[in-house]
Design a protein around this motif. Structure first.
Motif, PDB file in Angstrom:
ATOM      1  N   SER A  70      38.872  46.715  47.037  1.00 57.96           N
ATOM      2  CA  SER A  70      37.441  47.552  46.706  1.00 57.96           C
ATOM      3  C   SER A  70      36.190  46.822  46.764  1.00 57.96           C
ATOM      4  O   SER A  70      35.230  46.906  47.803  1.00 57.96           O
ATOM      5  N   SER A 118      43.773  45.895  43.151  1.00 55.23           N
ATOM      6  CA  SER A 118      42.843  47.055  43.618  1.00 55.23           C
ATOM      7  C   SER A 118      41.553  46.765  43.535  1.00 55.23           C
ATOM      8  O   SER A 118      40.743  47.311  44.516  1.00 55.23           O
ATOM      9  N   GLU A 119      40.947  45.875  42.530  1.00 55.98           N
ATOM     10  CA  GLU A 119      39.700  45.596  42.518  1.00 55.98           C
ATOM     11  C   GLU A 119      39.183  44.703  43.642  1.00 55.98           C
ATOM     12  O   GLU A 119      38.249  44.881  44.340  1.00 55.98           O
ATOM     13  N   VAL A 124      45.405  45.787  38.292  1.00 53.47           N
ATOM     14  CA  VAL A 124      44.090  46.428  38.511  1.00 53.47           C
ATOM     15  C   VAL A 124      43.239  45.303  39.475  1.00 53.47           C
ATOM     16  O   VAL A 124      42.673  45.566  40.180  1.00 53.47           O
ATOM     17  N   THR A 169      37.310  53.835  46.894  1.00 51.17           N
ATOM     18  CA  THR A 169      36.931  52.677  46.645  1.00 51.17           C
ATOM     19  C   THR A 169      35.970  52.343  45.665  1.00 51.17           C
ATOM     20  O   THR A 169      36.190  51.268  44.924  1.00 51.17           O
ATOM     21  N   TYR A 177      37.736  50.924  37.048  1.00 54.16           N
ATOM     22  CA  TYR A 177      38.972  50.890  36.304  1.00 54.16           C
ATOM     23  C   TYR A 177      38.904  49.866  35.173  1.00 54.16           C
ATOM     24  O   TYR A 177      39.442  50.488  33.910  1.00 54.16           O
ATOM     25  N   GLU A 216      46.852  56.629  39.822  1.00 58.62           N
ATOM     26  CA  GLU A 216      46.692  56.967  41.162  1.00 58.62           C
ATOM     27  C   GLU A 216      47.806  57.912  41.873  1.00 58.62           C
ATOM     28  O   GLU A 216      48.950  57.494  41.702  1.00 58.62           O
ATOM     29  N   SER A 239      35.652  54.259  43.103  1.00 58.65           N
ATOM     30  CA  SER A 239      36.213  54.710  41.992  1.00 58.65           C
ATOM     31  C   SER A 239      36.939  53.486  41.382  1.00 58.65           C
ATOM     32  O   SER A 239      37.171  53.439  40.200  1.00 58.65           O
ATOM     33  N   ARG A 240      37.632  52.593  42.043  1.00 58.66           N
ATOM     34  CA  ARG A 240      38.397  51.629  41.793  1.00 58.66           C
ATOM     35  C   ARG A 240      37.812  50.489  41.007  1.00 58.66           C
ATOM     36  O   ARG A 240      38.242  49.813  40.242  1.00 58.66           O
ATOM     37  N   THR A 241      36.265  50.568  41.226  1.00 59.44           N
ATOM     38  CA  THR A 241      35.653  49.527  40.680  1.00 59.44           C
ATOM     39  C   THR A 241      35.171  49.817  39.052  1.00 59.44           C
ATOM     40  O   THR A 241      34.624  49.096  38.374  1.00 59.44           O
ATOM     41  N   ARG A 262      44.884  57.881  45.212  1.00 61.16           N
ATOM     42  CA  ARG A 262      44.901  56.587  45.785  1.00 61.16           C
ATOM     43  C   ARG A 262      44.541  56.456  47.416  1.00 61.16           C
ATOM     44  O   ARG A 262      43.487  55.645  47.512  1.00 61.16           O
ATOM     45  N   ILE A 277      47.912  52.343  37.103  1.00 59.69           N
ATOM     46  CA  ILE A 277      46.933  50.789  37.320  1.00 59.69           C
ATOM     47  C   ILE A 277      47.032  50.175  35.950  1.00 59.69           C
ATOM     48  O   ILE A 277      46.714  50.634  34.748  1.00 59.69           O
TER      49      ILE A 277
END
Length: 496
Positions: free
Chosen positions: A436, A432-433, A429, A288, A294, A306, A290-292, A279, A369
């Motif tokens: 990011s 998080s998205e 998600v 950052t 998911y 995470e 990586s989260r795109t 995380r 997530i």
């Protein structure tokens, strides 16, 4: 009598095809007769490394991306100095970029003064152009050519955490190897060593160690060099062959579209695919990015977690309770194509089950997530009919006991996840998205404004990069032309 003989022939044929497929993809044969010990975190890896170095009688070979000037780095340096002064051959290959501070401040000078051989991999030189980005990211220690350590850990105290700042240690995984695979590790080291100067020169190899008393393990040592993509091909193959589970831990996840597709297809086929990533990362922008990635994974049925602590740095995989991978390679293009990396692929049910158990424990320190609100995870299709890939895995590892252990580990994982969701909940998600994408968007907007007001911010670095690259290529061409003209002269001298 004909039917059993035919079945045996089919078994041998399929096993041969499987070994050939894995050997070609990994660029490494399967080596049997080894002993493998899993080592988790700095609490197990660092004492094992120091103990092995302090007991060395013939040679110590180290290939390390990061060798820090900190508490543990100085302890390891002191141990190596003692060995070098005692007549043990010490060869250290460090990455010039990973150790740039130590390189500039003379951290390795005492080692050289003690008699150790020290080299820097790919010294920072603008004339090398794009080759500058290829680094030696391996983490390898070989002692007396009888034991080797391969891991994701570097020689640095950051893996130990900082109690004064209430920072827990980093989560990481390594492996201790003994047996024939150590010869392959020494060969991999010698190749890297020769890329930086004269070839490695060692005394005659000592007498072989006595036969192992415990069960032997089959290991594949995957020594990736720039542009070979050995591990990338193997990772894609494993994602295709996995039938029941594929559990991945990665520190800097930025999978290519091809690999993401392989994971999604596996999940849609009914494979239990899980991905554990940091995380908070020591390289924040990678987390950052990586989260795109998911959402498409989650929509295909891949489960993403995470890590709640400061950093999970392990680079591991375990599939179907039969196969495991441990080493230095991350699931991104740098590791797959640009760097020197070193990993071991282990085909052993006991080791794989132990890796599954550790993965389950790690999920207890992680947050899943999930897709938010009314959006439900798409229903999974039924697994395919048994095909060649299924036959390969079943025939190579037929033990029913280990299959039961694997099933128990997966059941424990499901129970752990359910309890964890009650205790700590999950994270959607979308949140998080949003963070990011907002970070990326604001960065690009700020960059656009800077470029608009100060065009030279782009033009100057681009011009410098082109000039350096062009100058380096032209210089190399002139050297080759000079060498070409020298050859006839040398030939004429030899003829006379």
């Amino acid at each position: 009598m004909t039917e059993p003989q035919s079945a045996d022939a089919d078994f041998r044929s399929i096993r041969y095809l499987a070994d050939q497929a894995f050997s070609r993809s990994a660029g490494a044969p399967l080596t049997t007769g080894n002993q493998v010990e899993l080592l988790f975190d700095s609490t197990q890896n660092f004492p094992a490394w120091l103990g092995a170095v302090e007991a060395a009688a013939e040679s110590v070979l180290i290939e390390m991306y990061l060798f820090s000037d900190d508490a543990f780095g100085r302890r390891m340096r002191a141990a190596l100095i003692d060995k070098a002064r005692a007549g043990v051959q010490v060869c250290l290959l460090y990455d010039a970029l990973g150790c740039w501070r130590e390189h500039l401040h003379g951290f390795f000078k005492p080692l050289r003064q003690a008699g150790a051989q020290v080299r820097a991999y790919n010294p920072i030189n603008p004339l090398r152009g794009l080759a500058l980005f290829g680094r030696n990211h391996r983490k390898l220690l070989i002692v007396d050519r009888r034991q080797a350590f391969v891991s994701g850990l570097c020689i640095s105290s950051r893996w130990e955490g900082d109690p004064d700042k209430h920072l827990p240690p980093w989560r990481d995984t390594g492996v201790h190897l003994a047996g024939p695979v150590v010869d392959e590790a020494a060969t991999a080291f010698a190749d890297s060593w020769a890329s930086c100067g004269a070839p490695l020169s060692l005394p005659p190899k000592p007498a072989p160690a006595p036969p192992p008393s415990q069960d032997a393990v089959a290991v594949r040592l995957i020594a990736t060099t720039p542009t070979t993509a050995h591990l990338m091909r193997l990772d894609l193959l494993i994602a295709s062959f996995a039938r029941k589970s594929l559990w991945l831990t990665d520190a800097y996840f930025m999978g290519t579209s091809l690999y993401l597709t392989a994971l999604k297809q596996a999940a849609q086929d009914g494979v239990d695919v899980r991905l554990l990533v940091p995380r908070s990362s020591d390289i924040g922008w990678i987390a950052t990015v990586s989260r795109t990635l998911y959402r498409p994974l989650l929509e295909a049925g891949v489960r993403v977690f995470e890590w709640n602590g400061p950093m999970v740095h392990a680079k591991t995989a375990v599939a179907d309770g039969r196969w495991a991978r441990i080493g230095s390679s991350n699931l991104n293009l740098s590791s797959w194509l640009a760097n020197r990396e070193l990993d071991v692929a282990i085909e052993d049910e006991e080791i794989a089950t132990a890796m599954e158990v550790k993965f389950v424990q790690d999920l207890g320190q992680a947050t899943e997530i999930v897709l938010k609100g009314a959006r439900r995870r798409p229903a999974l299709s039924a697994p395919r009919d048994i095909d060649l890939a299924q036959s390969v895995l079943e025939l190579m590892h037929p033990s029913a006991a280990a299959r039961h252990a694997s099933a128990a580990a997966r059941q424990a994982a499901r129970i752990s996840d359910a309890l964890g969701a009650v205790v700590r909940g999950t994270r959607p998600v979308e949140g998080s998205e949003a963070t990011s994408f907002l970070s990326i968007g604001l960065f690009l907007l700020a960059l656009a404004l800077l470029v608009g007001y100060f065009p030279y911010l782009v033009a100057a670095p681009l011009g410098l990069a082109l000039a350096i690259s062009g100058g380096g290529i032209a210089l190399r061409a002139l050297v080759l032309i000079w060498q070409r003209h020298q050859r006839p002269r040398e030939h004429d001298k030899d003829a006379s």
